[in-house]
Design a protein around this motif. Structure first.
Motif, short mmCIF file in Angstrom:
data_model
loop_
_atom_site.label_atom_id
_atom_site.label_comp_id
_atom_site.label_asym_id
_atom_site.label_seq_id
_atom_site.Cartn_x
_atom_site.Cartn_y
_atom_site.Cartn_z
N SER A 79 7.11 -91.92 49.11
CA SER A 79 7.73 -92.38 47.87
C SER A 79 8.92 -91.48 47.59
CB SER A 79 6.74 -92.32 46.71
OG SER A 79 6.22 -91.03 46.53
N THR A 80 9.92 -92.06 46.96
CA THR A 80 11.08 -91.29 46.52
C THR A 80 11.52 -91.84 45.18
OG1 THR A 80 13.16 -90.27 47.23
CG2 THR A 80 12.89 -92.62 47.72
N LYS A 81 12.54 -91.23 44.61
CA LYS A 81 12.89 -91.55 43.22
C LYS A 81 14.40 -91.63 43.02
CE LYS A 81 9.01 -88.65 41.92
NZ LYS A 81 8.93 -87.86 43.15
N VAL A 82 14.77 -92.29 41.95
CA VAL A 82 16.15 -92.33 41.49
C VAL A 82 16.19 -91.71 40.09
CG1 VAL A 82 15.88 -94.68 40.54
CG2 VAL A 82 18.16 -93.80 41.02
N ARG A 83 17.23 -90.93 39.84
CA ARG A 83 17.47 -90.40 38.49
C ARG A 83 18.70 -91.12 37.95
NH1 ARG A 83 15.75 -86.30 35.60
NH2 ARG A 83 14.74 -85.31 37.38
N ALA A 113 7.26 -96.84 50.60
CA ALA A 113 6.14 -97.53 49.95
C ALA A 113 6.35 -97.66 48.45
CB ALA A 113 4.84 -96.80 50.23
N LEU A 114 7.03 -96.68 47.85
CA LEU A 114 7.22 -96.68 46.40
C LEU A 114 8.57 -96.04 46.07
CD1 LEU A 114 5.99 -97.11 43.53
CD2 LEU A 114 5.01 -94.81 43.74
N PHE A 115 9.33 -96.71 45.22
CA PHE A 115 10.60 -96.20 44.73
C PHE A 115 10.49 -96.16 43.21
CE2 PHE A 115 15.27 -96.93 43.79
CZ PHE A 115 15.68 -95.69 44.23
N GLN A 116 10.64 -94.96 42.63
CA GLN A 116 10.35 -94.77 41.21
C GLN A 116 11.56 -94.27 40.43
OE1 GLN A 116 6.41 -92.56 40.86
NE2 GLN A 116 7.16 -91.90 42.85
#
Length: 128
Positions: A79-83, A113-116
């Motif tokens: 999983s990774t994220k955007v700010r 699998a997951l983008f948060q």
């Protein structure tokens, strides 16, 4: 290692996820040999989830995972994220897309699998 069903995805996810952030810094600071050893130990213990973000080490966490992921068997989920900058929400879709594309490039993947979302949107709370 205990595994749990991840919503309706059908994925069985370990109850422990390796965080790739600055707090422990294991995927940011040390040499790749140390990073790889940490990743291999997580996988050997049954861990199958690695959480990272574009912000972690200015992208270094994602780059390290991208370099080392091919050496992991079995391959964990990511999983990774955007700010989002709440002062410039005029191109929200483009900002999210560019962030995801950049993260995928660093990770050497075509999907995660997951983008948060990494930050709250709205009035600041608790001085944050």
């Amino acid at each position: 290692m205990e595994h749990r069903r991840f919503g309706r995805t059908g994925l069985a996810i370990s109850s422990f996820a390796l965080g790739g952030g600055i707090v422990g810094g294991i995927l940011i600071h040390p040499a790749d040999e140390v990073r790889l050893q940490a990743l291999q130990r997580v996988v050997a213990a049954g861990g199958n989830w690695i959480d990272t973000a574009a912000d972690y080490g200015g992208g270094e966490s994602e780059k390290a995972i991208g370099r080392l992921l091919p050496e992991l068997t079995p391959r964990p989920q990511l999983s990774t994220k955007v700010r989002l900058d709440t002062t410039t929400l005029d191109d929200l879709e483009g900002t999210i897309r560019r962030s995801l594309e950049t993260s995928l490039t660093r990770l050497g993947l075509d999907r995660v699998a997951l983008f948060q979302l990494h930050n709250p949107l709205g009035d600041a709370t608790g001085g944050g």
